[in-house]
Design a protein around this motif. Structure first.
Motif, short mmCIF file in Angstrom:
data_model
loop_
_atom_site.label_atom_id
_atom_site.label_comp_id
_atom_site.label_asym_id
_atom_site.label_seq_id
_atom_site.Cartn_x
_atom_site.Cartn_y
_atom_site.Cartn_z
N UNK A 221 -5.33 7.04 1.38
CA UNK A 221 -4.95 5.81 0.65
C UNK A 221 -4.56 6.60 -0.83
N UNK B 170 0.46 5.47 0.68
CA UNK B 170 -0.33 6.44 1.21
C UNK B 170 0.27 7.78 1.01
N UNK C 2 3.91 7.40 2.61
CA UNK C 2 4.10 5.85 3.47
C UNK C 2 3.79 4.91 2.68
N UNK D 138 0.69 -1.27 0.15
CA UNK D 138 -0.02 0.12 -0.04
C UNK D 138 0.91 1.25 -0.07
N UNK E 24 -0.36 16.41 10.99
CA UNK E 24 -1.46 16.19 11.67
C UNK E 24 -2.88 15.42 11.03
N UNK E 25 -2.63 14.88 9.86
CA UNK E 25 -3.77 13.95 9.36
C UNK E 25 -3.34 12.76 9.31
N UNK E 26 -4.70 12.18 8.63
CA UNK E 26 -4.61 10.54 8.66
C UNK E 26 -3.80 10.30 7.45
N UNK E 27 -3.26 9.32 7.07
CA UNK E 27 -2.96 8.50 5.96
C UNK E 27 -3.94 8.54 4.92
N UNK F 22 3.81 -0.61 8.41
CA UNK F 22 4.44 0.61 7.79
C UNK F 22 5.89 0.77 7.83
N UNK F 23 6.39 1.60 6.95
CA UNK F 23 7.82 2.32 6.70
C UNK F 23 7.85 3.56 7.45
N UNK F 24 9.01 4.15 7.44
CA UNK F 24 9.11 5.52 8.25
C UNK F 24 8.56 6.60 7.40
N UNK G 180 0.44 11.17 3.58
CA UNK G 180 0.10 11.82 4.66
C UNK G 180 0.67 13.42 4.95
#
Lengths: 110, 111
Positions: B46, B36, B87, B34, B41-44, B101-103, B38
Motif C-alpha cells: 500500500x 500500490x 498498481x 488506491x 512475486x510479492x503482494x501489493x 485493479x488496473x494492469x 508490487x
C-alpha cells in the motif's frame, strides 16, 4: 507495523486435489478479502468476508471455492478440486482505513 | 462496471529522471482510489488512498494526485530501488466494496 501474513508461501498440488490457503489478517480489521493474480495478469477479486459471512463474491468464486474464519485470527480459502487454471498467486487482504495485502501464496497445479 | 486503465504499460527511466504514471478510471461513485507498489512475486504494498478530486498525497519521491477522471503518480528523481510495478485500483460507492485493479505500469530505473 501490523501486517497480513499468509501460509504457505508456495503450494504445489495435483489437479483434482483440495488445497487450503491460510491468512492471518490485521487484528482490528473488519473486512477480509481474497484476490488472485494469474501470472502476467491483473489482480482479480474473489470474495470478501464481513461479520463471519461472505459479503460479496465475484463470478470466479464458484462452488469449488469456500472461505472460513475457523477462529478469531485465521481466515482460509479452500479450493475443493483444483484445476490447472487455478494456478496463480493468491492474496489475502484486510481492510481498515486502507486495504493491506499479504505476501501471497503461489499455487501451482500440475 | 468499474474500469481502470493504466499507462504506460512499461517505463524505463534514468536515475534522477522524473516522470508520471497515469491511471484513468470509470466508476459510478468513487469511494477511494488506491496506489500500490508490487515487486516480482510479492503482494501489493500500500502506498496511498485518495478520496476526492484535488486531493494530493506524498511519500518520499512519490506524489499522487486525483481528478474526477484520472490519477497521476509522480516520481521525482527516481532511484533504482523505485523499480517495481505500480498498481492503481478503485473502490466504488455502489456495488462491490472490493477493489478493481488496473494492469499496472512496470517501472525500471537505471543507474
Amino acid at each position: 507495523e501490523p501486517e497480513v501474513t499468509q501460509t504457505p508461501s508456495h503450494q504445489v498440488t495435483q489437479m483434482g486435489q483440495e488445497v487450503i490457503l491460510r491468512c492471518v489478517p490485521i487484528s482490528n480489521h473488519l473486512y477480509f478479502y481474497w484476490y488472485r493474480q494469474i501470472l502476467g495478469q491483473k489482480v482479480e477479486f474473489l470474495v470478501s468476508f464481513y461479520n463471519n459471512e461472505i459479503s460479496e463474491k465475484s463470478e470466479i468464486f464458484d462452488d469449488q471455492f469456500s472461505v472460513e474464519r475457523p477462529d478469531g485470527s485465521n481466515f482460509t480459502l479452500k479450493i475443493r478440486s483444483t484445476k490447472l487454471e487455478d494456478s496463480a498467486m493468491y492474496f489475502c487482504a484486510s481492510s481498515g482505513l486502507a486495504k493491506y495485502f499479504g505476501p501471497g501464496t503461489r499455487l501451482t497445479v500440475l | 462496471e468499474d474500469q481502470v486503465t493504466q499507462s504506460p504499460e512499461a517505463l524505463r527511466l534514468q536515475e534522477g529522471e522524473s516522470s508520471s504514471l497515469n491511471c484513468s478510471y470509470t466508476v459510478s461513485g468513487l469511494r477511494g482510489l488506491f496506489w500500490y507498489r508490487q515487486d516480482p512475486g510479492k503482494g501489493p504494498e500500500f502506498l496511498f488512498t485518495l478520496y476526492s478530486a484535488g486531493e494530493e498525497k506524498e511519500k518520499e519521491r512519490l506524489k499522487a494526485t486525483l481528478t474526477k477522471k484520472e490519477s497521476f503518480l509522480h516520481i521525482t528523481a527516481p532511484k533504482p530501488e523505485d523499480s517495481a510495478t505500480y498498481l492503481c485500483a478503485v473502490q466504488g460507492t455502489t456495488g462491490r466494496r472490493a477493489l478493481t485493479f488496473g494492469s499496472g505500469t512496470r517501472l525500471q530505473v537505471q543507474p
